[in-house]
Design a protein around this motif. Structure first.
Motif, PDB file in Angstrom:
ATOM      1  N   LEU A 158       1.548   6.620  -7.071  1.00  0.00           N
ATOM      2  CA  LEU A 158       0.523   7.610  -7.384  1.00  0.00           C
ATOM      3  C   LEU A 158       1.042   9.028  -7.132  1.00  0.00           C
ATOM      4  CD1 LEU A 158      -2.638   5.823  -5.944  1.00  0.00           C
ATOM      5  CD2 LEU A 158      -2.076   6.211  -8.350  1.00  0.00           C
ATOM      6  N   CYS A 159       1.820   9.207  -6.080  1.00  0.00           N
ATOM      7  CA  CYS A 159       2.415  10.521  -5.829  1.00  0.00           C
ATOM      8  C   CYS A 159       3.378  10.902  -6.938  1.00  0.00           C
ATOM      9  CB  CYS A 159       3.132  10.525  -4.475  1.00  0.00           C
ATOM     10  SG  CYS A 159       2.046  10.502  -3.034  1.00  0.00           S
ATOM     11  N   PHE A 160       4.175   9.936  -7.394  1.00  0.00           N
ATOM     12  CA  PHE A 160       5.098  10.212  -8.500  1.00  0.00           C
ATOM     13  C   PHE A 160       4.325  10.541  -9.771  1.00  0.00           C
ATOM     14  CE2 PHE A 160       7.720   8.863 -12.122  1.00  0.00           C
ATOM     15  CZ  PHE A 160       8.839   9.658 -11.897  1.00  0.00           C
ATOM     16  N   ARG A 161       3.238   9.835  -9.993  1.00  0.00           N
ATOM     17  CA  ARG A 161       2.393  10.127 -11.146  1.00  0.00           C
ATOM     18  C   ARG A 161       1.821  11.537 -11.052  1.00  0.00           C
ATOM     19  NH1 ARG A 161       1.580   9.627 -16.388  1.00  0.00           N
ATOM     20  NH2 ARG A 161      -0.627   9.550 -16.973  1.00  0.00           N
ATOM     21  N   ALA A 162       1.398  11.929  -9.857  1.00  0.00           N
ATOM     22  CA  ALA A 162       0.890  13.286  -9.665  1.00  0.00           C
ATOM     23  C   ALA A 162       1.965  14.321  -9.942  1.00  0.00           C
ATOM     24  CB  ALA A 162       0.356  13.442  -8.243  1.00  0.00           C
ATOM     25  N   ALA A 163       3.218  13.996  -9.629  1.00  0.00           N
ATOM     26  CA  ALA A 163       4.316  14.932  -9.879  1.00  0.00           C
ATOM     27  C   ALA A 163       4.569  15.115 -11.367  1.00  0.00           C
ATOM     28  CB  ALA A 163       5.589  14.437  -9.196  1.00  0.00           C
ATOM     29  N   THR A 164       4.342  14.074 -12.151  1.00  0.00           N
ATOM     30  CA  THR A 164       4.690  14.148 -13.575  1.00  0.00           C
ATOM     31  C   THR A 164       3.581  14.725 -14.439  1.00  0.00           C
ATOM     32  OG1 THR A 164       3.920  11.867 -13.929  1.00  0.00           O
ATOM     33  CG2 THR A 164       6.251  12.186 -13.369  1.00  0.00           C
ATOM     34  N   VAL A 165       2.342  14.715 -13.948  1.00  0.00           N
ATOM     35  CA  VAL A 165       1.250  15.171 -14.804  1.00  0.00           C
ATOM     36  C   VAL A 165       0.603  16.456 -14.324  1.00  0.00           C
ATOM     37  CG1 VAL A 165       0.708  12.806 -15.456  1.00  0.00           C
ATOM     38  CG2 VAL A 165      -0.568  13.884 -13.600  1.00  0.00           C
ATOM     39  N   GLN A 166       0.985  16.949 -13.143  1.00  0.00           N
ATOM     40  CA  GLN A 166       0.352  18.159 -12.653  1.00  0.00           C
ATOM     41  C   GLN A 166       0.640  19.335 -13.581  1.00  0.00           C
ATOM     42  OE1 GLN A 166      -1.771  19.140 -10.024  1.00  0.00           O
ATOM     43  NE2 GLN A 166      -2.141  16.970 -10.275  1.00  0.00           N
ATOM     44  N   ALA A 220       0.832  -1.206   0.000  1.00  0.00           N
ATOM     45  CA  ALA A 220       0.000   0.000   0.000  1.00  0.00           C
ATOM     46  C   ALA A 220       0.862   1.249   0.000  1.00  0.00           C
ATOM     47  CB  ALA A 220      -0.931  -0.012   1.211  1.00  0.00           C
ATOM     48  N   HIS A 221       1.946   1.235   0.771  1.00  0.00           N
ATOM     49  CA  HIS A 221       2.874   2.369   0.770  1.00  0.00           C
ATOM     50  C   HIS A 221       3.482   2.555  -0.624  1.00  0.00           C
ATOM     51  CE1 HIS A 221       2.474   3.106   4.934  1.00  0.00           C
ATOM     52  NE2 HIS A 221       3.265   2.146   5.382  1.00  0.00           N
ATOM     53  N   LEU A 222       3.864   1.442  -1.248  1.00  0.00           N
ATOM     54  CA  LEU A 222       4.487   1.527  -2.565  1.00  0.00           C
ATOM     55  C   LEU A 222       3.496   2.043  -3.611  1.00  0.00           C
ATOM     56  CD1 LEU A 222       7.051   1.032  -4.161  1.00  0.00           C
ATOM     57  CD2 LEU A 222       6.293  -1.318  -4.550  1.00  0.00           C
ATOM     58  N   LEU A 223       2.241   1.594  -3.532  1.00  0.00           N
ATOM     59  CA  LEU A 223       1.219   2.090  -4.446  1.00  0.00           C
ATOM     60  C   LEU A 223       1.022   3.595  -4.262  1.00  0.00           C
ATOM     61  CD1 LEU A 223      -1.059   1.725  -6.503  1.00  0.00           C
ATOM     62  CD2 LEU A 223      -2.570   1.110  -4.587  1.00  0.00           C
ATOM     63  N   ALA A 224       0.986   4.041  -3.004  1.00  0.00           N
ATOM     64  CA  ALA A 224       0.856   5.480  -2.741  1.00  0.00           C
ATOM     65  C   ALA A 224       2.042   6.245  -3.319  1.00  0.00           C
ATOM     66  CB  ALA A 224       0.749   5.725  -1.237  1.00  0.00           C
ATOM     67  N   ALA A 225       3.246   5.665  -3.222  1.00  0.00           N
ATOM     68  CA  ALA A 225       4.428   6.314  -3.789  1.00  0.00           C
ATOM     69  C   ALA A 225       4.305   6.458  -5.305  1.00  0.00           C
ATOM     70  CB  ALA A 225       5.684   5.512  -3.432  1.00  0.00           C
ATOM     71  N   GLY A 238      -3.686   5.073   6.735  1.00  0.00           N
ATOM     72  CA  GLY A 238      -2.868   6.224   6.361  1.00  0.00           C
ATOM     73  C   GLY A 238      -2.353   6.122   4.941  1.00  0.00           C
ATOM     74  N   ALA A 239      -1.867   4.932   4.552  1.00  0.00           N
ATOM     75  CA  ALA A 239      -1.365   4.737   3.193  1.00  0.00           C
ATOM     76  C   ALA A 239      -2.476   4.898   2.161  1.00  0.00           C
ATOM     77  CB  ALA A 239      -0.727   3.355   3.071  1.00  0.00           C
ATOM     78  N   VAL A 240      -3.651   4.368   2.469  1.00  0.00           N
ATOM     79  CA  VAL A 240      -4.784   4.488   1.545  1.00  0.00           C
ATOM     80  C   VAL A 240      -5.180   5.950   1.366  1.00  0.00           C
ATOM     81  CG1 VAL A 240      -7.230   3.960   1.242  1.00  0.00           C
ATOM     82  CG2 VAL A 240      -5.651   2.166   1.960  1.00  0.00           C
ATOM     83  N   LEU A 241      -5.174   6.716   2.446  1.00  0.00           N
ATOM     84  CA  LEU A 241      -5.551   8.127   2.357  1.00  0.00           C
ATOM     85  C   LEU A 241      -4.534   8.939   1.554  1.00  0.00           C
ATOM     86  CD1 LEU A 241      -6.903   8.767   5.971  1.00  0.00           C
ATOM     87  CD2 LEU A 241      -8.218   8.616   3.840  1.00  0.00           C
TER      88      LEU A 241
END
Length: 223
Positions: free
Chosen positions: A32-40, A25-30, A182-185
């Motif tokens: 998604l965060c990286f994806r948010a960094a590249t497409v924002q 779950a932590h890795l999935l959140a990571a 926390g990881a899911v949020l």
């Protein structure tokens, strides 16, 4: 110092299914965060965020990349149980140096310190998140919760351990549930940022004009 690594009863890579699920779950959140960094996208400045579009894009990318790296570290911590290694080593060091009987004072100090740092971080976040509440708040405060949980758990303070690991009929599931939540949020927060990008692209395709970028410092009032 007589404390040897052989005295450390530490078993990495032997986590339960809960531990592996939380690490994933932590890795999935990571991711998604990286994806948010590249497409924002770069957004136009507002009164609350007066920096230029390029600065906005760079700031957003760095923010989400930072969150991604922290989530990767939390995933590795869970997978290899690094916090237990720190706790066990600290306990052995305390016994070796003769202050283990006074450990409660140190534990209470560390827990209070973690709470104080979290409070200061909350106040600072209220300033740093200005103008970005919609896309960053959930991920930001969920990550703060995770870091506080891991820090407090590392102190191995008895009453908190009893709450996290020893509640009747609940046991370790309280600790696992809080960390997994926390990881899911954090993941949901990153998805919110991605949805913001999707909505922005939809407006662009519809031909909606962007908000004007005006620099009040450079505005000339006609005579």
């Amino acid at each position: 110092m007589s404390l040897l690594l052989a005295d450390l009863v530490w078993r990495p890579l032997t986590g339960t299914r809960w531990g592996l699920a939380i690490s994933a779950a932590h890795l999935l959140a990571a991711l998604l965060c990286f994806r948010a960094a590249t497409v924002q996208p770069a957004v136009q400045p507002t009164a609350e965020t007066p920096e230029g579009p390029g600065d906005q894009k760079s700031t957003r990318s760095l923010y989400w990349i930072g969150l991604a790296l922290i989530m990767v570290l939390l995933s590795l911590n869970k997978l290899f149980d690094l916090q237990s290694l720190i706790t066990i080593y600290g306990r052995g060091l305390a016994k070796d140096q003769g202050w283990y009987s006074d450990r409660r004072t140190l534990q209470v100090t560390l827990v209070a310190g973690a709470a104080a740092v979290s409070l200061v971080g909350l106040l600072v976040s209220l300033y740093l998140l200005r103008g970005h509440w919609r896309e960053r708040t959930l991920a930001h405060f969920s990550l703060a919760f995770l870091l506080t949980l891991v820090t407090i758990r590392t102190t191995s303070y008895g009453p908190l351990d009893a709450f996290l690991y020893g509640l009747p009929t609940v046991g370790n599931r309280m600790n696992a549930g809080l960390e997994l939540a926390g990881a899911v949020l954090v993941s949901i927060g990153a998805l919110q940022a991605l949805q913001s990008r999707k909505n922005s692209s939809a407006r662009d395709r519809a031909g909606d004009p962007p908000e004007p970028y005006t620099n009040s410092a450079a505005t000339v009032i006609p005579q």
